[in-house]
Design a protein around this motif. Structure first.
Motif, mmCIF file in Angstrom:
data_model
loop_
_atom_site.group_PDB
_atom_site.id
_atom_site.type_symbol
_atom_site.label_atom_id
_atom_site.label_comp_id
_atom_site.label_asym_id
_atom_site.label_seq_id
_atom_site.Cartn_x
_atom_site.Cartn_y
_atom_site.Cartn_z
ATOM 1 N N SER A 84 27.784 41.151 47.056
ATOM 2 C CA SER A 84 26.649 41.755 45.638
ATOM 3 C C SER A 84 26.739 43.000 45.457
ATOM 4 O O SER A 84 26.833 43.296 44.695
ATOM 5 N N LEU A 85 26.452 43.376 46.797
ATOM 6 C CA LEU A 85 26.223 44.813 46.553
ATOM 7 C C LEU A 85 27.666 45.950 45.437
ATOM 8 O O LEU A 85 27.337 46.613 45.117
ATOM 9 N N SER A 86 28.768 46.090 46.756
ATOM 10 C CA SER A 86 29.995 45.871 45.911
ATOM 11 C C SER A 86 30.028 45.304 44.547
ATOM 12 O O SER A 86 30.286 46.725 43.538
ATOM 13 N N ILE A 87 29.447 44.240 44.262
ATOM 14 C CA ILE A 87 30.020 44.012 42.270
ATOM 15 C C ILE A 87 28.965 44.962 41.463
ATOM 16 O O ILE A 87 29.349 45.272 40.572
ATOM 17 N N PRO A 129 22.988 34.021 35.913
ATOM 18 C CA PRO A 129 23.670 34.863 35.227
ATOM 19 C C PRO A 129 24.056 36.090 35.256
ATOM 20 O O PRO A 129 24.374 36.484 34.430
ATOM 21 N N LEU A 130 23.327 36.516 36.452
ATOM 22 C CA LEU A 130 24.177 37.472 36.878
ATOM 23 C C LEU A 130 25.661 38.126 36.995
ATOM 24 O O LEU A 130 25.980 39.311 36.431
ATOM 25 N N LEU A 131 25.764 37.321 37.795
ATOM 26 C CA LEU A 131 27.366 37.030 38.043
ATOM 27 C C LEU A 131 27.938 37.150 36.552
ATOM 28 O O LEU A 131 29.556 37.381 36.409
ATOM 29 N N SER A 191 42.007 50.596 37.994
ATOM 30 C CA SER A 191 41.893 49.827 38.964
ATOM 31 C C SER A 191 40.505 49.539 39.776
ATOM 32 O O SER A 191 40.786 48.149 40.468
ATOM 33 N N ILE A 192 39.792 49.842 39.432
ATOM 34 C CA ILE A 192 38.530 49.651 39.818
ATOM 35 C C ILE A 192 37.662 48.301 38.939
ATOM 36 O O ILE A 192 36.954 47.964 39.370
ATOM 37 N N SER A 193 37.763 48.313 37.657
ATOM 38 C CA SER A 193 37.837 47.219 36.752
ATOM 39 C C SER A 193 38.688 45.878 37.222
ATOM 40 O O SER A 193 37.978 45.007 37.122
ATOM 41 N N ASN A 194 39.599 46.336 37.543
ATOM 42 C CA ASN A 194 40.528 44.859 37.847
ATOM 43 C C ASN A 194 39.963 44.764 39.261
ATOM 44 O O ASN A 194 39.948 43.172 40.117
ATOM 45 N N LEU A 195 39.636 45.450 40.476
ATOM 46 C CA LEU A 195 38.985 45.500 41.224
ATOM 47 C C LEU A 195 38.084 44.246 40.919
ATOM 48 O O LEU A 195 37.625 43.375 41.813
ATOM 49 N N ASN A 196 36.744 44.877 40.281
ATOM 50 C CA ASN A 196 35.829 44.050 39.865
ATOM 51 C C ASN A 196 35.841 42.589 39.496
ATOM 52 O O ASN A 196 35.463 41.373 40.179
ATOM 53 N N ILE A 197 36.776 42.553 38.540
ATOM 54 C CA ILE A 197 36.931 40.657 38.466
ATOM 55 C C ILE A 197 37.646 40.361 39.002
ATOM 56 O O ILE A 197 36.979 38.911 39.832
ATOM 57 N N PHE A 198 38.647 40.776 40.058
ATOM 58 C CA PHE A 198 39.015 39.406 40.866
ATOM 59 C C PHE A 198 37.726 39.269 42.286
ATOM 60 O O PHE A 198 38.215 38.447 42.520
ATOM 61 N N ILE A 199 37.339 40.390 42.765
ATOM 62 C CA ILE A 199 36.143 40.153 43.432
ATOM 63 C C ILE A 199 34.898 39.282 42.827
ATOM 64 O O ILE A 199 35.136 38.530 44.155
ATOM 65 N N ILE A 200 35.217 39.411 41.525
ATOM 66 C CA ILE A 200 33.980 38.323 40.934
ATOM 67 C C ILE A 200 35.041 36.889 40.937
ATOM 68 O O ILE A 200 33.588 36.014 41.129
#
Length: 510
Positions: free
Chosen positions: A476-479, A368-370, A316-325
């Motif tokens: 930025s903070l969430s990612i 680069p960071l994203l 769930s958290i990995s999927n959340l991160n990839i969609f946010i990005i």
């Protein structure tokens, strides 16, 4: 009661430690997704207004705000918060449901919210198409759930799950009621019941709606469809599997979950190799991950249940991160233009700015960071140590081997290796090619003015350009936080694993 907990509303809801933990988890994920509708996507970052003292005591006002807030406007739809309330309420109730009536009401409340959310962007033809497909096939899955519900009631005489669990644990039932009742009636009813939920979580062979729907609806809506619905349904299925898996000697309905797990692992991996649209690829990736979750769920041992909970949380958290990005990359490219004809012809670019894998080509040279954050999340999906995804897959495969599921474990390992191909293709596009983007000449030549105020008096007038426009702090903070959790899990694993161990012990009454 079969487990320690509190029963509410005459047995319709059952609150336990597991339900409370995952309800809080759903609230946290929903809050993170809501940031995209609560805050503007971009901010202005200038050296003259960057210290803590200046931000506390001074006010920075700039003009041309439409440039700063562009692409944030389409999220501001009045009905949006109310529909999200339906989805989250339905998910929370489903996790705690303890009666066939409350189960159906909760799953429909959640599903109706998702149907409405999918078609919320009325001017989008793709969104309407995706929402309609989701509605029609979601209605079909609800028919299976309703049929299973009616058969369970007809064969048990009760709508309360506790009563059904008691019937399935009385081993002498076949001797007492042999003349008019066979124990496999409930087995078949649970089988039909589970098919409806396998539809909802897009497990193979009932996955065919998910790639089209994921790709058509806006990316921010895809995040809700991909995460919230799956958490609630899987936690609900956990209790049913736990209390009925040791019954029915000849054939158990949970074998269907194992078969679905096998098909999900194979189909999600093999078909994903041919995808060039990133959300379709993520849909097949989800099918593959659902295969691992179903494998852990259907084994129903102490170790596998712990692996199941851990895998569900990390997925769930990995999927959340990839969609946010993906959404954030779309925000970050607003002042770039691409000469690629495929990119220019994309439909619905405001709602889903990143649709093709080759849109990420050379993105490392832009941000680069994203790009690194996206790469870390993708490597976690592959299962590369020491990222969180590796530990999740290792726990599931270990539980499967310990319980004699050698063939499924081999399939899980092979599909993880093969699935790495389409994930690494994204990495290759990001890092090993030059970008096809160039700065829009209109943005390059524009100069924006702003004033720094204190007590309604202008302290300083400044000018800035497109290089001063950056991602807003909440995004930025969430990612950053989620990426660090994925990356540094090895150093803080004790708390997570202890929590899942304690929850499993509550479930197994130790």
């Amino acid at each position: 009661m079969l487990t320690k907990g509190i029963t509410l509303h005459g047995g319709l809801l059952h609150i336990t430690n597991i339900t409370q933990i995952f309800q809080i988890f759903i609230f946290i994920i929903s809050i993170i997704i809501l940031q995209f509708t609560s805050f503007y996507p971009r901010k202005v970052w200038v050296p003259e207004y960057s210290s803590l003292q200046q931000q506390l005591f001074y006010n920075f006002v700039y003009y041309r705000t439409k440039i700063i807030n562009k692409m944030g406007e389409h999220f501001k739809i009045i009905e949006y918060p109310l529909i999200l309330l339906f989805i989250i309420t339905g998910a929370v109730f489903l996790i705690s449901s303890n009666d066939l009536v409350s189960i159906f009401l909760a799953i429909e409340l959640q599903s109706y919210g998702l149907y409405l959310l999918s078609t919320l962007y009325r001017n989008s033809e793709l969104s309407t198409t995706g929402g309609l497909i989701y509605f029609l096939l979601g209605g079909l899955s609800s028919c299976f759930i309703l049929l299973g519900t009616s058969l369970l009631y007809a064969n048990s005489g009760t709508t309360n799950l506790d009563g059904i669990y008691i019937i399935t644990t009385v081993s002498e039932i076949n001797n007492y009621f042999y003349t008019w009742y066979q124990p496999y009636y409930i087995n078949l009813a649970l089988l039909i019941f589970s098919v409806g939920f396998l539809f909802k979580v897009s497990a193979a062979p009932f996955h065919f709606w998910s790639p089209d729907v994921y790709d058509a609806i806006p990316t921010i809506v895809t995040t809700f469809v991909a995460i919230i619905a799956k958490i609630s349904i899987f936690i609900f299925l956990l209790e049913i599997v736990h209390y009925t898996s040791n019954y029915f000697l000849n054939y158990n309905w949970t074998f269907t979950l194992l078969a679905s797990s096998l098909l999900s692992l194979i189909i999600g991996t093999v078909v994903g190799l041919t995808q060039f649209r990133i959300k379709r690829l993520l849909a097949y990736s989800t099918v593959s991950h659902v295969g691992f979750i179903l494998l852990a769920l259907s084994i129903s041992s102490i170790e596998s249940t712990q692996a199941f909970m851990f895998y569900l949380i990390q997925y769930s958290i990995s999927n959340l991160n990839i969609f946010i990005i993906l959404v954030t990359i779309g925000f970050s490219l607003f002042y770039y233009i691409s000469e690629n004809k495929d990119h220019l012809e994309l439909l619905d670019k405001n709602n889903s700015p990143i649709q093709l894998i080759n849109q990420l080509k050379g993105y490392f040279y832009i941000n680069p960071l994203l790009a690194l954050s996206l790469s870390i999340t993708i490597f976690s999906f592959i299962g590369i140590p020491p990222l969180i995804g590796f530990f999740a897959k290792q726990m599931v495969l270990s539980a499967a081997l310990d319980n004699g599921y050698i063939f499924l474990s081999l399939v899980g390992i092979l599909t993880s290796v093969i699935g790495a191909v389409y994930y690494l293709n994204i990495i290759k596009e990001i890092f090993f090619f030059s970008p096809e983007y160039k700065v829009n000449p209109l943005m390059k030549n524009i100069t924006i003015k702003g004033n720094i105020y204190r007590d309604n008096n202008i302290v300083k007038s400044i000018t800035f350009n497109y290089k001063n426009i950056a991602m807003s702090s909440p995004i930025s903070l969430s990612i950053s936080i989620i990426t660090l959790i994925i990356l540094l899990f090895m150093f803080m694993n004790k708390e997570w694993l202890s929590m899942s161990t304690i929850l499993v012990q509550f479930l197994f009454n130790y």
